[in-house]
Design a protein around this motif. Structure first.
Motif, mmCIF file in Angstrom:
data_model
loop_
_atom_site.group_PDB
_atom_site.id
_atom_site.type_symbol
_atom_site.label_atom_id
_atom_site.label_comp_id
_atom_site.label_asym_id
_atom_site.label_seq_id
_atom_site.Cartn_x
_atom_site.Cartn_y
_atom_site.Cartn_z
ATOM 1 N N ASP A 17 6.604 -5.625 10.561
ATOM 2 C CA ASP A 17 5.899 -5.993 9.328
ATOM 3 C C ASP A 17 4.652 -5.134 9.145
ATOM 4 O OD1 ASP A 17 7.753 -7.919 8.667
ATOM 5 O OD2 ASP A 17 6.547 -9.608 9.413
ATOM 6 N N GLU A 18 3.954 -4.873 10.233
ATOM 7 C CA GLU A 18 2.754 -4.028 10.152
ATOM 8 C C GLU A 18 3.128 -2.599 9.749
ATOM 9 O OE1 GLU A 18 -1.108 -2.901 9.995
ATOM 10 O OE2 GLU A 18 -0.315 -4.934 10.141
ATOM 11 N N ILE A 19 4.228 -2.091 10.286
ATOM 12 C CA ILE A 19 4.712 -0.764 9.877
ATOM 13 C C ILE A 19 5.020 -0.767 8.378
ATOM 14 C CG2 ILE A 19 6.687 0.823 10.022
ATOM 15 C CD1 ILE A 19 6.700 0.361 13.039
ATOM 16 N N GLN A 20 5.700 -1.807 7.928
ATOM 17 C CA GLN A 20 6.035 -1.907 6.503
ATOM 18 C C GLN A 20 4.776 -1.945 5.646
ATOM 19 O OE1 GLN A 20 9.058 -1.583 5.217
ATOM 20 N NE2 GLN A 20 8.178 -1.688 3.182
ATOM 21 N N ASN A 21 3.772 -2.686 6.082
ATOM 22 C CA ASN A 21 2.505 -2.741 5.346
ATOM 23 C C ASN A 21 1.846 -1.369 5.277
ATOM 24 O OD1 ASN A 21 2.629 -5.475 4.785
ATOM 25 N ND2 ASN A 21 1.500 -6.057 6.620
ATOM 26 N N CYS A 22 1.853 -0.645 6.384
ATOM 27 C CA CYS A 22 1.261 0.701 6.392
ATOM 28 C C CYS A 22 2.012 1.636 5.455
ATOM 29 C CB CYS A 22 1.250 1.270 7.815
ATOM 30 S SG CYS A 22 0.032 0.532 8.909
ATOM 31 N N VAL A 23 3.334 1.555 5.466
ATOM 32 C CA VAL A 23 4.140 2.406 4.581
ATOM 33 C C VAL A 23 3.862 2.065 3.116
ATOM 34 C CG1 VAL A 23 6.512 2.930 3.865
ATOM 35 C CG2 VAL A 23 5.934 2.839 6.300
ATOM 36 N N GLU A 24 3.770 0.788 2.802
ATOM 37 C CA GLU A 24 3.483 0.382 1.422
ATOM 38 C C GLU A 24 2.090 0.853 0.987
ATOM 39 O OE1 GLU A 24 4.131 -3.848 1.280
ATOM 40 O OE2 GLU A 24 6.307 -3.623 1.475
ATOM 41 N N ARG A 25 1.101 0.721 1.867
ATOM 42 C CA ARG A 25 -0.253 1.193 1.539
ATOM 43 C C ARG A 25 -0.259 2.701 1.349
ATOM 44 N NH1 ARG A 25 -2.851 -2.042 6.346
ATOM 45 N NH2 ARG A 25 -2.489 -4.133 5.580
ATOM 46 N N ASP A 26 0.436 3.406 2.227
ATOM 47 C CA ASP A 26 0.543 4.860 2.133
ATOM 48 C C ASP A 26 1.144 5.256 0.785
ATOM 49 O OD1 ASP A 26 1.288 7.547 2.343
ATOM 50 O OD2 ASP A 26 2.706 7.214 3.953
ATOM 51 N N ASN A 27 2.244 4.608 0.406
ATOM 52 C CA ASN A 27 2.886 4.918 -0.880
ATOM 53 C C ASN A 27 1.977 4.594 -2.052
ATOM 54 O OD1 ASN A 27 5.204 5.822 0.388
ATOM 55 N ND2 ASN A 27 6.233 3.858 0.254
ATOM 56 N N SER A 28 1.287 3.472 -1.982
ATOM 57 C CA SER A 28 0.371 3.089 -3.063
ATOM 58 C C SER A 28 -0.774 4.081 -3.190
ATOM 59 C CB SER A 28 -0.201 1.692 -2.816
ATOM 60 O OG SER A 28 0.817 0.733 -2.858
ATOM 61 N N LEU A 29 -1.344 4.472 -2.056
ATOM 62 C CA LEU A 29 -2.445 5.437 -2.093
ATOM 63 C C LEU A 29 -1.982 6.790 -2.627
ATOM 64 C CD1 LEU A 29 -4.389 4.728 1.215
ATOM 65 C CD2 LEU A 29 -5.133 4.258 -1.114
ATOM 66 N N SER A 30 -0.809 7.222 -2.207
ATOM 67 C CA SER A 30 -0.285 8.512 -2.693
ATOM 68 C C SER A 30 -0.073 8.478 -4.204
ATOM 69 C CB SER A 30 1.045 8.844 -2.007
ATOM 70 O OG SER A 30 0.860 9.083 -0.650
ATOM 71 N N CYS A 60 -13.062 14.377 -4.853
ATOM 72 C CA CYS A 60 -13.660 13.087 -4.480
ATOM 73 C C CYS A 60 -12.575 12.017 -4.320
ATOM 74 C CB CYS A 60 -14.670 12.629 -5.530
ATOM 75 S SG CYS A 60 -16.109 13.689 -5.626
ATOM 76 N N ILE A 61 -11.429 12.243 -4.880
ATOM 77 C CA ILE A 61 -10.272 11.358 -4.710
ATOM 78 C C ILE A 61 -9.377 11.890 -3.588
ATOM 79 C CG2 ILE A 61 -8.174 10.461 -5.819
ATOM 80 C CD1 ILE A 61 -10.642 9.264 -7.064
ATOM 81 N N ILE A 62 -9.094 13.179 -3.639
ATOM 82 C CA ILE A 62 -8.118 13.780 -2.724
ATOM 83 C C ILE A 62 -8.523 13.620 -1.263
ATOM 84 C CG2 ILE A 62 -7.085 15.962 -1.978
ATOM 85 C CD1 ILE A 62 -7.277 16.853 -4.959
ATOM 86 N N ILE A 63 -9.746 13.963 -0.921
ATOM 87 C CA ILE A 63 -10.155 13.979 0.490
ATOM 88 C C ILE A 63 -10.162 12.581 1.111
ATOM 89 C CG2 ILE A 63 -12.070 14.519 2.064
ATOM 90 C CD1 ILE A 63 -12.503 17.058 0.292
ATOM 91 N N PRO A 64 -10.850 11.594 0.522
ATOM 92 C CA PRO A 64 -10.827 10.280 1.182
ATOM 93 C C PRO A 64 -9.447 9.608 1.169
ATOM 94 C CG PRO A 64 -12.147 10.188 -0.829
ATOM 95 C CD PRO A 64 -11.762 11.603 -0.611
ATOM 96 N N PHE A 65 -8.683 9.803 0.102
ATOM 97 C CA PHE A 65 -7.363 9.178 0.051
ATOM 98 C C PHE A 65 -6.412 9.840 1.039
ATOM 99 C CE2 PHE A 65 -9.092 6.973 -3.380
ATOM 100 C CZ PHE A 65 -8.227 5.984 -3.806
ATOM 101 N N SER A 66 -6.488 11.156 1.177
ATOM 102 C CA SER A 66 -5.652 11.841 2.169
ATOM 103 C C SER A 66 -6.015 11.399 3.581
ATOM 104 C CB SER A 66 -5.813 13.364 2.046
ATOM 105 O OG SER A 66 -5.254 13.824 0.840
ATOM 106 N N ALA A 67 -7.305 11.212 3.830
ATOM 107 C CA ALA A 67 -7.737 10.746 5.153
ATOM 108 C C ALA A 67 -7.196 9.342 5.430
ATOM 109 C CB ALA A 67 -9.258 10.765 5.249
ATOM 110 N N ARG A 68 -7.206 8.493 4.429
ATOM 111 C CA ARG A 68 -6.694 7.127 4.604
ATOM 112 C C ARG A 68 -5.177 7.150 4.809
ATOM 113 N NH1 ARG A 68 -9.074 3.309 6.937
ATOM 114 N NH2 ARG A 68 -8.020 1.384 6.540
ATOM 115 N N ILE A 69 -4.482 8.013 4.083
ATOM 116 C CA ILE A 69 -3.033 8.156 4.261
ATOM 117 C C ILE A 69 -2.736 8.627 5.687
ATOM 118 C CG2 ILE A 69 -1.029 9.532 3.558
ATOM 119 C CD1 ILE A 69 -2.251 9.392 0.660
ATOM 120 N N ALA A 70 -3.525 9.582 6.176
ATOM 121 C CA ALA A 70 -3.356 10.065 7.558
ATOM 122 C C ALA A 70 -3.554 8.920 8.549
ATOM 123 C CB ALA A 70 -4.329 11.196 7.848
#
Length: 191
Positions: A17-30, A60-70
């Protein structure tokens, strides 16, 4: 014994479930990152102002969002490694191990698709910088050394974005590091 297996199975489900949550957050952020950068670029182009620096706001969007996706992708790698080392053999479930074996891209098409997915921030940064450079040269020109500096300085933002996206692209290597650490820890605990 049955109670232990039930507890392990519950832990497995919780981690999946935690993996699924991370994948969903990653997709949403992207998705949000692409949409926000497209909006910023569209506004900056349509405003037709003498401010080419507006195109750099996208970083200002790309850098912090890419870091969060990473970060989210790194979490998935860590959890996956944990499941492989501590739970798969106990539960006789090999999903994570098989998933690693299947996701081994060998074709040029697979590598290109993975590159497009893992380097979204860099692609958006290149587009933003290219438009910025074109607008800067067209509207302000290269009249002195400061103009040249203002044209080259944003390359540092691209380099930072590349470093972050490279971390995203290195998730399999990160998972392998976690696998080794967890295996070492499991061996030390079992001694």
């Amino acid at each position: 014994m049955i109670k232990v297996k039930e507890e392990l199975l519950e832990e497995y489900k919780m981690l999946k479930d935690e993996i699924q949550n991370c994948v969903e957050r990653d997709n949403s952020l992207s998705t949000f990152m692409v949409t926000a950068v497209a909006t910023i670029l569209t506004f900056a182009i349509s405003a037709n102002l003498q401010l080419p620096f507006l195109f750099l706001i996208s970083f200002c969007i790309i850098i912090p969002f890419s870091a969060r996706i990473a970060h989210y992708k790194g979490n998935v790698a860590r959890i996956s490694a944990y499941i492989i080392v501590y739970l798969e053999s106990e539960l006789n479930i090999k999903y994570e191990t098989r998933n690693i074996q299947v996701k081994n891209p060998n074709s040029k098409k697979s590598k290109l698709l993975i590159s497009m997915r893992n380097y979204v921030g860099l692609w958006l940064g290149i587009i933003s910088y290219a438009i910025y450079l074109e607008e800067y040269i067209q509207k302000i020109g290269l009249n002195n050394i400061f103009d040249f500096i203002f044209c080259v300085l944003p390359v540092l933002l691209l380099i930072l974005t590349f470093i972050i996206d490279r971390k995203i692209d290195n998730v399999p290597a990160t998972r392998n590091i976690w696998l080794e650490l967890f295996k070492k820890n499991k061996d030390e605990v079992s001694k």
